[in-house]
Design an enzyme around this catalytic site. Structure first.
Site, short mmCIF file in Angstrom:
data_model
loop_
_atom_site.label_atom_id
_atom_site.label_comp_id
_atom_site.label_asym_id
_atom_site.label_seq_id
_atom_site.Cartn_x
_atom_site.Cartn_y
_atom_site.Cartn_z
N ASP A 81 0.84 -1.20 0.00
CA ASP A 81 0.00 0.00 0.00
C ASP A 81 0.88 1.25 0.00
O ASP A 81 1.85 1.33 0.76
CB ASP A 81 -0.87 -0.05 1.27
CG ASP A 81 -2.01 0.95 1.25
OD1 ASP A 81 -2.53 1.24 0.16
OD2 ASP A 81 -2.39 1.40 2.34
N HIS A 180 -7.60 9.81 4.98
CA HIS A 180 -7.02 8.83 5.90
C HIS A 180 -7.20 9.29 7.35
O HIS A 180 -7.27 10.48 7.61
CB HIS A 180 -5.53 8.66 5.61
CG HIS A 180 -5.24 8.11 4.25
ND1 HIS A 180 -4.71 8.87 3.24
CD2 HIS A 180 -5.41 6.87 3.73
CE1 HIS A 180 -4.54 8.12 2.16
NE2 HIS A 180 -4.97 6.91 2.43
N GLY A 181 -7.24 8.34 8.25
CA GLY A 181 -7.28 8.67 9.68
C GLY A 181 -8.71 8.77 10.20
O GLY A 181 -9.65 8.29 9.58
N HIS A 208 -9.81 4.98 -0.40
CA HIS A 208 -8.87 5.04 0.74
C HIS A 208 -9.57 5.81 1.85
O HIS A 208 -10.45 6.62 1.59
CB HIS A 208 -7.58 5.74 0.32
CG HIS A 208 -6.68 4.87 -0.50
ND1 HIS A 208 -5.43 4.47 -0.09
CD2 HIS A 208 -6.89 4.26 -1.70
CE1 HIS A 208 -4.89 3.69 -1.02
NE2 HIS A 208 -5.76 3.55 -2.00
N SER A 211 -12.37 3.96 7.00
CA SER A 211 -12.90 3.95 8.38
C SER A 211 -13.76 5.18 8.60
O SER A 211 -13.34 6.29 8.29
CB SER A 211 -11.74 4.00 9.39
OG SER A 211 -11.02 2.79 9.39
N ASN A 230 -9.97 0.48 1.48
CA ASN A 230 -8.87 0.41 2.44
C ASN A 230 -9.38 0.84 3.81
O ASN A 230 -9.93 1.94 3.95
CB ASN A 230 -7.73 1.34 2.01
CG ASN A 230 -6.95 0.77 0.85
OD1 ASN A 230 -7.42 -0.14 0.16
ND2 ASN A 230 -5.78 1.30 0.63
ZN LIG Z 1 -4.46 5.11 1.50
#
Ligand SMILES: [Zn+2]
Length: 279
Positions: A81, A180-181, A208, A211, A230
């Site tokens: 990744d 992300h995060g 991506h 979450s 992801n």
């Molecule tokens: Zn990513």
């Protein structure tokens, strides 16, 4: 069993579902992900992001990912990744990773395109598939950069078509409103952008920053062409919560007890994610 990314994504395209790409910076992640996928009898992707080289070297965890994939009763792809250099990507290919991502998204378009072409050529010589990124998805996989910053540069559909055509990549990490995060505010997903890029290019798209996306938004994104998601931050947090819970309950003396608690909590979280992506 170890399966090529191309065939995993092809089946996902036909079945209109998405496959979870779960990061593996520790052995507990690897065991939790495989356990969850086997319990549901669903395919899964074991990923290792280059930013986690500081957590565990690729040369140590890479062969473990491959062994776990081969021993699994479900189809598993082993994926690098966010590879940022050709040297690092080749290291993964030499270990046997059958899929790699090159991330040149911070470079000017022409440079990203030229480097991605080189990676495709290299990966093909190893029989591996390539994911590349266009646009910018903020944050990174280690939670170092500003997580939840959704001010990413969204992928331009016209540029995406040219990029896909000229590089010959197998899947595209498109910037469609996720980051992300951990999100500080709910992400606003650009569904029209997903649909346009997917329908015009015909290749699987990768989300991506999976979450913290709502159930409805996952479903709609998948309906429109997201085939790989992801997912890491929530799994990682589930592991922490599992450890905290155990420490609250008893006076733990052995570290392996924490590892087991983390693994069980992460497996439960990954199970939920897989059921969401691939009901
Ligand atoms: Zn990513």
């Amino acid at each position: 069993m170890l399966i090529a990314m191309k065939s995993l994504l092809q089946k996902a395209e036909e079945g209109k579902y998405a496959i979870g790409g779960f990061n593996c910076p520790t052995l507990e992640n690897v065991c939790a992900i495989i356990e969850a996928a086997e319990s549901l009898n669903k395919p899964v992707i074991l990923s290792f992001p280059q930013v986690h080289e500081q957590t565990v070297p690729l040369t140590v965890i890479g062969p473990i990912l491959l062994q776990a994939a081969k021993a699994a009763s479900v189809p598993v792809c082993v994926h690098l990744d966010h590879g940022s250099t050709i040297e690092y990507i080749e290291k993964a290919l030499k270990i046997g990773f059958n899929s790699v991502m090159y991330d040149g998204s911070r470079l000017p378009f022409a440079q990203n395109l030229a480097n991605t072409k080189k990676v495709v050529e290299l990966a093909r010589s190893y029989g591996a598939d390539v994911e590349a990124e266009l646009g910018g998805i903020s944050g990174d996989e280690a939670g170092i950069a500003a997580g939840g910053d959704t001010s990413s540069k969204l992928t331009d559909p016209q540029e995406a078509l040219q990029f896909i055509r000229e590089t010959g990549i197998d899947s595209l990490a498109a910037s469609i409103g996720t980051a992300h995060g951990f999100y500080t505010e709910a992400p606003k997903i650009d569904f029209a952008r997903i649909q346009e890029i997917h329908d015009r290019s015909g290749i699987p798209l990768v989300m991506h920053g999976g979450s913290g996306v709502s159930d409805e938004d996952y479903a709609e994104s998948i309906r429109l062409g997201i085939r790989k998601i992801n997912y890491y931050s929530y799994m990682a947090k589930a592991g922490v919560d599992g450890v905290k819970q155990l420490l609250d309950q008893k006076d733990v003396k052995y570290f392996h007890e924490l590892a087991i608690a983390a693994r069980a909590a992460m497996a439960a979280d990954v199970r939920e994610a897989i059921m969401q992506f691939n009901p």
